[in-house]
Design a protein around this motif. Structure first.
Motif, PDB file in Angstrom:
ATOM      1  N   UNK A  76       0.832  -1.197   0.000  1.00  0.00           N
ATOM      2  CA  UNK A  76       0.000   0.000   0.000  1.00  0.00           C
ATOM      3  C   UNK A  76       0.865   1.244   0.000  1.00  0.00           C
ATOM      4  N   UNK A  77       0.279   2.379  -0.360  1.00  0.00           N
ATOM      5  CA  UNK A  77       1.080   3.577  -0.465  1.00  0.00           C
ATOM      6  C   UNK A  77       0.759   4.591   0.615  1.00  0.00           C
ATOM      7  N   UNK A  78       1.761   5.396   0.913  1.00  0.00           N
ATOM      8  CA  UNK A  78       1.617   6.530   1.798  1.00  0.00           C
ATOM      9  C   UNK A  78       1.054   7.689   0.984  1.00  0.00           C
ATOM     10  N   UNK A  79       0.253   8.577   1.594  1.00  0.00           N
ATOM     11  CA  UNK A  79      -0.296   9.694   0.823  1.00  0.00           C
ATOM     12  C   UNK A  79       0.766  10.547   0.145  1.00  0.00           C
ATOM     13  N   UNK A  80       1.987  10.585   0.684  1.00  0.00           N
ATOM     14  CA  UNK A  80       3.038  11.396   0.092  1.00  0.00           C
ATOM     15  C   UNK A  80       3.847  10.644  -0.957  1.00  0.00           C
ATOM     16  N   UNK A  81       3.504   9.361  -1.192  1.00  0.00           N
ATOM     17  CA  UNK A  81       4.229   8.580  -2.190  1.00  0.00           C
ATOM     18  C   UNK A  81       3.831   9.029  -3.589  1.00  0.00           C
TER      19      UNK A  81
ATOM     20  N   UNK B 261     -22.171  -5.217 -16.518  1.00  0.00           N
ATOM     21  CA  UNK B 261     -23.257  -5.382 -15.556  1.00  0.00           C
ATOM     22  C   UNK B 261     -22.789  -5.208 -14.131  1.00  0.00           C
ATOM     23  N   UNK B 262     -21.576  -5.667 -13.827  1.00  0.00           N
ATOM     24  CA  UNK B 262     -21.026  -5.499 -12.487  1.00  0.00           C
ATOM     25  C   UNK B 262     -20.826  -4.023 -12.168  1.00  0.00           C
ATOM     26  N   UNK B 263     -20.270  -3.264 -13.101  1.00  0.00           N
ATOM     27  CA  UNK B 263     -20.091  -1.835 -12.876  1.00  0.00           C
ATOM     28  C   UNK B 263     -21.437  -1.136 -12.684  1.00  0.00           C
ATOM     29  N   UNK B 264     -22.443  -1.568 -13.440  1.00  0.00           N
ATOM     30  CA  UNK B 264     -23.791  -0.984 -13.296  1.00  0.00           C
ATOM     31  C   UNK B 264     -24.355  -1.269 -11.907  1.00  0.00           C
ATOM     32  N   UNK B 265     -24.182  -2.487 -11.430  1.00  0.00           N
ATOM     33  CA  UNK B 265     -24.708  -2.847 -10.107  1.00  0.00           C
ATOM     34  C   UNK B 265     -23.952  -2.106  -8.998  1.00  0.00           C
ATOM     35  N   UNK B 266     -22.670  -1.912  -9.172  1.00  0.00           N
ATOM     36  CA  UNK B 266     -21.931  -1.116  -8.193  1.00  0.00           C
ATOM     37  C   UNK B 266     -22.463   0.314  -8.163  1.00  0.00           C
ATOM     38  N   UNK B 267     -22.750   0.863  -9.345  1.00  0.00           N
ATOM     39  CA  UNK B 267     -23.341   2.203  -9.404  1.00  0.00           C
ATOM     40  C   UNK B 267     -24.646   2.250  -8.629  1.00  0.00           C
ATOM     41  N   UNK B 268     -25.458   1.222  -8.790  1.00  0.00           N
ATOM     42  CA  UNK B 268     -26.758   1.175  -8.101  1.00  0.00           C
ATOM     43  C   UNK B 268     -26.581   1.161  -6.586  1.00  0.00           C
ATOM     44  N   UNK B 269     -25.490   0.604  -6.119  1.00  0.00           N
ATOM     45  CA  UNK B 269     -25.179   0.601  -4.683  1.00  0.00           C
ATOM     46  C   UNK B 269     -24.474   1.879  -4.240  1.00  0.00           C
ATOM     47  N   UNK B 270     -24.156   2.743  -5.180  1.00  0.00           N
ATOM     48  CA  UNK B 270     -23.425   3.962  -4.843  1.00  0.00           C
ATOM     49  C   UNK B 270     -21.958   3.730  -4.603  1.00  0.00           C
ATOM     50  N   UNK B 271     -21.397   2.671  -5.198  1.00  0.00           N
ATOM     51  CA  UNK B 271     -19.994   2.328  -5.002  1.00  0.00           C
ATOM     52  C   UNK B 271     -19.213   2.583  -6.287  1.00  0.00           C
ATOM     53  N   UNK B 272     -18.040   3.191  -6.159  1.00  0.00           N
ATOM     54  CA  UNK B 272     -17.219   3.516  -7.322  1.00  0.00           C
ATOM     55  C   UNK B 272     -15.906   2.748  -7.258  1.00  0.00           C
ATOM     56  N   UNK B 273     -15.478   2.203  -8.403  1.00  0.00           N
ATOM     57  CA  UNK B 273     -14.238   1.425  -8.479  1.00  0.00           C
ATOM     58  C   UNK B 273     -13.049   2.348  -8.638  1.00  0.00           C
ATOM     59  N   UNK B 274     -12.102   2.247  -7.715  1.00  0.00           N
ATOM     60  CA  UNK B 274     -10.877   3.049  -7.722  1.00  0.00           C
ATOM     61  C   UNK B 274      -9.685   2.126  -7.605  1.00  0.00           C
ATOM     62  N   UNK B 275      -8.477   2.650  -7.787  1.00  0.00           N
ATOM     63  CA  UNK B 275      -7.303   1.834  -7.579  1.00  0.00           C
ATOM     64  C   UNK B 275      -7.177   1.482  -6.096  1.00  0.00           C
ATOM     65  N   UNK B 276      -6.407   0.449  -5.822  1.00  0.00           N
ATOM     66  CA  UNK B 276      -6.241   0.039  -4.436  1.00  0.00           C
ATOM     67  C   UNK B 276      -5.554   1.131  -3.627  1.00  0.00           C
ATOM     68  N   UNK B 277      -4.610   1.817  -4.228  1.00  0.00           N
ATOM     69  CA  UNK B 277      -3.963   2.929  -3.531  1.00  0.00           C
ATOM     70  C   UNK B 277      -4.973   3.994  -3.143  1.00  0.00           C
ATOM     71  N   UNK B 278      -5.863   4.352  -4.080  1.00  0.00           N
ATOM     72  CA  UNK B 278      -6.893   5.344  -3.778  1.00  0.00           C
ATOM     73  C   UNK B 278      -7.818   4.846  -2.670  1.00  0.00           C
ATOM     74  N   UNK B 279      -8.126   3.576  -2.675  1.00  0.00           N
ATOM     75  CA  UNK B 279      -9.013   3.012  -1.654  1.00  0.00           C
ATOM     76  C   UNK B 279      -8.399   3.130  -0.259  1.00  0.00           C
ATOM     77  N   UNK B 280      -7.099   2.939  -0.165  1.00  0.00           N
ATOM     78  CA  UNK B 280      -6.444   2.809   1.136  1.00  0.00           C
ATOM     79  C   UNK B 280      -5.825   4.093   1.660  1.00  0.00           C
ATOM     80  N   UNK B 281      -5.861   5.181   0.875  1.00  0.00           N
ATOM     81  CA  UNK B 281      -5.259   6.417   1.338  1.00  0.00           C
ATOM     82  C   UNK B 281      -6.326   7.504   1.500  1.00  0.00           C
TER      83      UNK B 281
END
Length: 254
Positions: free
Chosen positions: A36-41, A234-254
């Motif tokens: 995982x990355x540090x915010x300053x990385x 279809x998976x991306x559409x269902x995530x949208x319906x849940x209000x969830x957006x796909x981001x990189x793992x670094x973005x998720x964890x920082x």
């Protein structure tokens, strides 16, 4: 991965991997690991190896549960046409993904490394030959990690932002130590398994993900399978319906 393994213990807003024996990963044996990355990385687009996120454990199963984001992680192997199709679909949707490349796959398809990064996605290490790294002697396991890291460096100038070991849901203590020594501070696991490698049909892939996904989830998917390509819009559409957006793992964890 079992239901128990999917449920991480949440502590202080961080994804804490549940303790216990090594769990079974995908049927193809793919494991989970990463850095995982540090915010300053450097930004993930550079593919630079990050500093550790101190609030996370050595092995990470999911991210914070208080933001409407998920990380879709792909095991990079198989027919490159599926990789191109999935990357294009993600970009059309405005989503970003994390790809764990197998070293021999990069040998066969070297242009995919830059294609992944140039699309705004993350690229990581999934060992050199996709063997059972947890069962290997130290020297062999080290060669698997470093062999893939060397290929990533030759193609992109970096060892990649994440490491995911092959053929096990978690890294053994030895593999965890070797990954850290190679420059990957964390091993990345996942809390949602799509089971797409079993070729269950596109609707089943979507159902498998949506049955367990929630804010902060890290989802295991694969290149190389037609069902994954068919399921992805279809998976991306269902995530949208849940209000969830796909981001990189670094973005998720920082």
């Amino acid at each position: 991965m079992t239901t128990t393994d999917r449920r991480a213990v949440l502590r202080a807003g961080a994804g804490i991997v549940a303790s216990g024996a090594l769990a079974a990963g995908c049927a193809d044996g793919t494991a989970t690991g990463g850095a995982a990355t540090h915010p300053d990385a450097p930004a993930s687009r550079t593919g630079a190896a990050p500093a550790p996120l101190l609030r996370y454990p050595a092995q990470i199963q999911h991210g914070p549960r208080d933001r409407p984001q998920v990380a879709l992680t792909f095991h990079g192997d198989g027919d490159p046409a599926t990789a191109h199709a999935l990357l294009a679909a993600a970009e059309k949707h405005g989503s970003r993904v994390t790809v764990f490349a197998v070293g021999t796959w990069l040998d066969a398809h070297p242009g995919l490394a830059r294609r992944i990064l140039d699309g705004g996605h993350e690229l990581g290490n999934h060992t050199l030959r996709h063997l059972d790294i947890n069962a290997m002697p130290e020297a062999d396991a080290d060669a698997e990690i470093r062999g893939c890291a060397e290929r990533l460096t030759a193609l992109t100038g970096s060892i990649g932002t994440w490491f995911r070991p092959s053929r096990g849901a978690r890294a053994s203590p030895l593999v965890e130590r070797l990954a850290r020594r190679a420059g990957y501070p964390h091993v990345l696991s996942y809390d949602v398994d799509s089971l797409d490698f079993t070729s269950p049909g596109a609707p089943a892939v979507v159902r498998n993900v949506m049955a367990d996904v929630r804010a902060g989830s890290i989802v295991s998917l694969h290149f190389g399978y037609a069902d994954t390509v068919a399921a992805f819009p279809g998976l991306l559409h269902e995530l949208d319906r849940r209000g969830l957006h796909a981001v990189t793992t670094t973005e998720l964890l920082t």
